[in-house]
Design a protein around this motif. Structure first.
Motif, PDB file in Angstrom:
ATOM      1  N   TYR A 306       0.619  -1.397  -0.041  1.00 16.40           N
ATOM      2  CA  TYR A 306       0.015   0.083   0.140  1.00 16.40           C
ATOM      3  C   TYR A 306       0.959   1.250   0.078  1.00 16.40           C
ATOM      4  N   GLY A 307       2.089   1.113   0.464  1.00 14.16           N
ATOM      5  CA  GLY A 307       2.798   2.235   0.131  1.00 14.16           C
ATOM      6  C   GLY A 307       2.753   3.442   1.242  1.00 14.16           C
ATOM      7  N   PHE A 308       1.999   3.216   2.539  1.00 10.99           N
ATOM      8  CA  PHE A 308       2.183   4.247   3.126  1.00 10.99           C
ATOM      9  C   PHE A 308       3.418   4.424   4.106  1.00 10.99           C
ATOM     10  N   ASN A 309       3.537   5.666   5.023  1.00 15.33           N
ATOM     11  CA  ASN A 309       4.464   5.869   5.831  1.00 15.33           C
ATOM     12  C   ASN A 309       5.893   6.076   5.114  1.00 15.33           C
ATOM     13  N   ILE A 310       5.823   7.000   4.099  1.00 15.99           N
ATOM     14  CA  ILE A 310       7.272   7.376   3.378  1.00 15.99           C
ATOM     15  C   ILE A 310       8.104   8.161   3.969  1.00 15.99           C
ATOM     16  N   PRO A 311       9.315   7.650   3.989  1.00 17.30           N
ATOM     17  CA  PRO A 311      10.290   8.597   4.579  1.00 17.30           C
ATOM     18  C   PRO A 311      10.472   9.776   3.946  1.00 17.30           C
ATOM     19  N   GLU A 312      10.723  10.855   4.630  1.00 18.27           N
ATOM     20  CA  GLU A 312      10.942  12.196   4.097  1.00 18.27           C
ATOM     21  C   GLU A 312      12.263  12.082   3.305  1.00 18.27           C
ATOM     22  N   ASP A 313      12.452  13.066   2.352  1.00 17.68           N
ATOM     23  CA  ASP A 313      13.802  13.163   1.675  1.00 17.68           C
ATOM     24  C   ASP A 313      14.817  13.721   2.634  1.00 17.68           C
ATOM     25  N   GLU A 314      14.737  14.526   3.403  1.00 20.19           N
ATOM     26  CA  GLU A 314      15.562  15.293   4.541  1.00 20.19           C
ATOM     27  C   GLU A 314      15.938  14.078   5.304  1.00 20.19           C
ATOM     28  N   PHE A 315      15.152  13.303   5.979  1.00 19.47           N
ATOM     29  CA  PHE A 315      15.478  12.121   6.557  1.00 19.47           C
ATOM     30  C   PHE A 315      16.323  11.329   5.952  1.00 19.47           C
ATOM     31  N   VAL A 316      16.114  10.797   4.867  1.00 22.88           N
ATOM     32  CA  VAL A 316      17.062   9.966   4.242  1.00 22.88           C
ATOM     33  C   VAL A 316      18.325  10.677   3.842  1.00 22.88           C
ATOM     34  N   ALA A 317      18.450  11.823   3.490  1.00 23.45           N
ATOM     35  CA  ALA A 317      19.829  12.554   3.369  1.00 23.45           C
ATOM     36  C   ALA A 317      20.493  12.704   4.374  1.00 23.45           C
ATOM     37  N   GLY A 318      19.933  12.407   5.771  1.00 20.92           N
ATOM     38  CA  GLY A 318      20.577  12.814   7.039  1.00 20.92           C
ATOM     39  C   GLY A 318      21.239  11.634   7.450  1.00 20.92           C
ATOM     40  N   TYR A 319      21.253  10.398   7.044  1.00 24.32           N
ATOM     41  CA  TYR A 319      21.922   9.320   7.066  1.00 24.32           C
ATOM     42  C   TYR A 319      23.762   9.616   6.962  1.00 24.32           C
ATOM     43  N   GLU A 320      24.429   9.380   7.813  1.00 23.25           N
ATOM     44  CA  GLU A 320      25.974   9.463   7.714  1.00 23.25           C
ATOM     45  C   GLU A 320      26.585   8.378   6.796  1.00 23.25           C
ATOM     46  N   THR A 321      27.212   8.673   5.859  1.00 19.23           N
ATOM     47  CA  THR A 321      27.811   7.689   4.942  1.00 19.23           C
ATOM     48  C   THR A 321      28.461   6.486   5.615  1.00 19.23           C
ATOM     49  N   GLY A 322      28.040   5.218   5.350  1.00 18.56           N
ATOM     50  CA  GLY A 322      28.520   4.228   6.189  1.00 18.56           C
ATOM     51  C   GLY A 322      27.417   3.541   7.260  1.00 18.56           C
ATOM     52  N   ASP A 323      26.493   4.563   7.502  1.00 21.76           N
ATOM     53  CA  ASP A 323      25.515   4.037   8.405  1.00 21.76           C
ATOM     54  C   ASP A 323      24.697   2.916   7.918  1.00 21.76           C
ATOM     55  N   LEU A 324      24.886   1.690   8.477  1.00 19.43           N
ATOM     56  CA  LEU A 324      24.260   0.409   8.009  1.00 19.43           C
ATOM     57  C   LEU A 324      22.596   0.348   8.321  1.00 19.43           C
ATOM     58  N   ARG A 325      22.269   1.236   8.953  1.00 23.63           N
ATOM     59  CA  ARG A 325      20.934   1.347   9.489  1.00 23.63           C
ATOM     60  C   ARG A 325      20.089   1.619   8.505  1.00 23.63           C
ATOM     61  N   ARG A 326      20.679   2.334   7.496  1.00 21.08           N
ATOM     62  CA  ARG A 326      19.683   2.945   6.413  1.00 21.08           C
ATOM     63  C   ARG A 326      19.272   1.905   5.452  1.00 21.08           C
ATOM     64  N   ASP A 327      19.954   0.898   5.035  1.00 26.46           N
ATOM     65  CA  ASP A 327      19.455  -0.120   4.386  1.00 26.46           C
ATOM     66  C   ASP A 327      18.378  -1.076   4.893  1.00 26.46           C
ATOM     67  N   VAL A 328      18.565  -1.054   6.253  1.00 26.33           N
ATOM     68  CA  VAL A 328      17.543  -1.885   7.075  1.00 26.33           C
ATOM     69  C   VAL A 328      16.344  -1.050   7.323  1.00 26.33           C
ATOM     70  N   THR A 329      16.337   0.031   7.324  1.00 22.53           N
ATOM     71  CA  THR A 329      15.284   0.928   7.360  1.00 22.53           C
ATOM     72  C   THR A 329      14.417   1.288   6.250  1.00 22.53           C
ATOM     73  N   ILE A 330      14.976   1.755   5.293  1.00 22.39           N
ATOM     74  CA  ILE A 330      14.169   2.241   4.014  1.00 22.39           C
ATOM     75  C   ILE A 330      14.587   1.587   2.774  1.00 22.39           C
TER      76      ILE A 330
END
Length: 491
Positions: A306-330
Motif C-alpha cells: 500500500y506504500g504508506f509511511n514514506i520517509p521524508e527526503d530530508e530524513f533519508v539525506a541525513g544518514y551518515e555515509t556508512g551507516d548500515l541502519r539506512r538499508d535496514v530501515t528504508i
C-alpha cells in the motif's frame, strides 16, 4: 468512551478476548464466562492479565494509531499511499489539520482506556483469588501495573491532562470525570512502574516468553523520567537495567527486526504478533505494517503493498555515509527485491522512490494484514541512549552512545572507533537526539522526542504546525459521552 462494559464488567472482556502473544496466546472461545464465575482460579487471573496486553497489538496502539502519530506527524515520514484522498486520516495528522473526529487520535484514546480498564480490574480482583500460586499472583499484578503505566504514558504525552481512573468504576458518575492534571498522571505512572519492577521477575521463558519483566518496567521508568526532565532518575533507572546483566546489543542492527529473533537479547519488551489469523482488520493478531508500508503495487506482500509511511527526503539525506541502519530501515531506488525486481525511482505516493522497509517480511502467508513480526516497544539500544542524554558528554554518557554508533557502522561494539563522539563533540544533546532519530526510526518515537525536547514547533514548521498542535484533540465522541471532558485549545 469508558463505559460500564469496559470497566465494571471488564472481567467479562478479559475472559472473552485473547491474550497478546504467540507464547501465551489463548485463542479458544470462552462463551460461558460471567461476572459471577470469573476471577476464581489462577487460570482466570492469567486470562484476565493476557487481555490487558491485547490492546497493544490493535488499532488503538501499534497497529494503526501510533505509527500515524509517532512517525507521520513527525519529520521522519509523510502519508504516502495512493495519493488524493487515500489515507485522509493520516493526511490530517501530516498537515496538522486534525479534526476532533480523526480516527487515529480517537482510537488511541479508546484503546488506551480499554487496556486501563482491564488492568484496573486485574489489580483489584487478582489479590482476592485464593486458589493460585503467590508467585503467579504477584506476576499478574505486576504485569497489569506495567501495562496501565504504558497506556497512561501514551495518553498523557499525546493529550496532556487526561482522566485518571485507577479502580473499576461502579457507576457512570465515576467514569464521567474531568481531566486530571498531567503531573498527577505522571506520578501514578511512576508509582505503577516502581511497583511493577518489584513484582516482576528478570525473565520469563517457555510459554511465558514475551511477558513484561523487571527490565521492561525499569526501562520504561527511565524513559518516563527522561520525558519529565528528571535526568538523574532517568540515569539511575537506566543503570539498573544495565546492571541486570540480561541484555546485549545484537552485533548486527538488522537482527532486531527478524521474526527468528523475537524477544531476543536486545528486547526489553515488544508487542507479540502472529500471522494467519486475521484479514482486513487493524484489530487482528498480526501486524499490518508489512502490507501498509510495502512498496505500493510491487507485489511483494499479499495485497501488493500500500506504500504508506514514506520517509521524508530530508530524513533519508541525513544518514551518515556508512551507516548500515539506512538499508535496514528504508527502501531506496534500485534496492533489490526478493523476487528479482528492484525499487523504482518513483511510486504512487512516493515521488522520490523511498519506502519504509524496517517492517517488511514479504508474503509470509496467504492471509492479508497479518505479519508475524513483533514490534519493539523498548530495546536495549534505547537504554544506552537514555543514559547518554541523561548524563551528557561524560565518560559514561559517551561510552553509552558510542556503543550504539559503533554497531550502526558495523564496528566492534566494545572497541573505541573513529566514529565515536567525544567530549569535544559540539551540541551533544542535538547529537543524542539525532542518534535516537536514526536508531529508533519508524518505532513511533520521533514525534514524542521532538515534543519533550521542545523542538516540535521549530522542526515541524515546514509542515505548518501550529502552537496548539503540541497536544492532540480530545476525541469528540468522548466529549459527547462525558460532559466533564474539556477540549484542548485550538480544536
Amino acid at each position: 468512551m469508558i463505559t460500564a462494559k469496559h470497566t465494571c464488567t471488564a472481567l467479562l472482556l478479559a475472559g472473552l478476548l485473547t491474550g497478546c502473544g504467540e507464547k501465551f496466546l489463548d485463542v479458544s472461545p470462552n462463551d460461558s464466562v460471567t461476572e459471577e464465575n470469573f476471577y476464581k482460579t489462577e487460570t482466570d487471573a492469567i486470562q484476565a492479565t493476557n487481555a490487558v496486553y491485547s490492546e497493544l497489538g490493535k488499532g488503538g496502539q501499534y497497529n494503526y494509531a501510533l505509527w500515524g502519530i509517532g512517525e507521520i506527524m513527525s519529520d521522519n515520514s509523510f502519508t504516502g499511499g495512493g495519493g488524493g484522498g487515500d489515507g485522509a486520516e493520516h493526511q490530517q495528522l501530516d498537515n496538522f489539520n486534525i479534526a476532533a473526529t480523526n480516527p487515529l487520535t480517537t482510537r488511541l484514546w479508546g484503546g488506551c482506556y480499554v487496556g486501563i480498564g482491564r488492568a484496573n480490574t486485574v489489580i483489584q480482583r487478582v489479590p482476592g483469588i485464593a486458589a493460585m500460586s503467590p508467585a503467579i499472583r504477584q506476576r499478574c499484578i505486576g504485569e497489569a501495573q506495567f501495562l496501565r503505566a504504558k497506556y497512561y504514558f501514551d495518553l498523557v504525552r499525546a493529550y496532556g491532562d487526561v482522566p485518571l481512573i485507577t479502580v473499576p468504576p461502579t457507576s457512570l458518575a465515576e467514569v464521567n470525570i474531568a481531566r486530571t492534571p498531567a503531573a498527577q498522571v505522571y506520578d501514578q505512572i511512576v508509582k505503577d512502574l516502581e511497583e511493577a519492577a518489584a513484582n516482576l521477575d528478570v525473565s520469563y521463558g517457555g510459554a511465558d516468553l514475551g511477558r513484561a519483566t523487571k527490565g521492561a518496567a525499569l526501562g520504561l521508568l527511565a524513559k518516563v523520567q527522561l520525558t519529565r526532565g528528571n535526568k538523574a532518575e532517568a540515569a539511575r533507572r537506566a543503570r539498573e537495567v544495565i546492571a541486570l546483566g540480561k541484555y546485549r546489543l545484537w552485533a548486527n542492527y538488522a537482527d532486531n527486526f527478524k521474526v527468528g529473533n523475537e524477544n531476543g537479547q536486545e528486547s526489553l519488551f515488544e508487542v507479540q504478533y502472529v500471522s494467519g489469523l486475521n484479514g482486513y482488520t487493524f484489530d487482528g493478531l498480526g501486524f499490518v505494517g508489512n502490507e501498509f508500508f510495502g512498496p505500493r503495487g510491487q507485489g511483494l506482500t499479499p495485497q501488493g503493498g500500500y506504500g504508506f509511511n514514506i520517509p521524508e527526503d530530508e530524513f533519508v539525506a541525513g544518514y551518515e555515509t556508512g551507516d548500515l541502519r539506512r538499508d535496514v530501515t528504508i527502501w531506496k531506488p534500485g534496492d533489490a527485491y526478493p523476487d528479482g525486481g528492484s525499487q523504482p525511482a518513483f511510486l504512487p505516493g512516493s515521488p522520490s522512490g523511498y519506502g519504509c522497509k524496517k517492517w517488511f517480511v514479504g508474503k509470509t502467508s496467504t492471509n492479508i494484514w497479518d505479519s508475524p513480526l513483533n514490534f519493539p516497544v523498548l530495546r536495549y539500544a534505547e537504554i544506552y541512549l537514555i543514559l547518554a542524554e541523561a548524563v551528557g558528554p561524560t565518560p559514561e554518557g559517551l561510552e553509552a552512545i558510542n556503543k550504539v554508533r559503533r554497531r550502526a557502522f558495523g564496528l566492534p561494539i566494545e572497541t573505541a572507533s573513529a566514529r565515536d563522539l567525544t567530549v569535544g563533540t559540539p551540541n551533544f544533546d542535538e547529537a543524542v537526539l539525532r542518534e535516537r532519530r536514526y536508531e529508533l526510526a519508524f518505532e513511533n518515537d520521533r514525534w514524542f522526542d521532538l515534543k519533550r525536547t521542545g523542538k516540535l514547533l521549530t522542526v515541524l514548521a515546514p509542515k505548518r504546525i501550529k502552537p496548539f498542535n503540541v497536544l492532540l484533540p480530545i476525541p469528540q465522541n468522548e466529549r459527547d459521552a462525558n460532559p466533564n471532558l474539556s477540549q484542548n485549545p485550538g480544536y
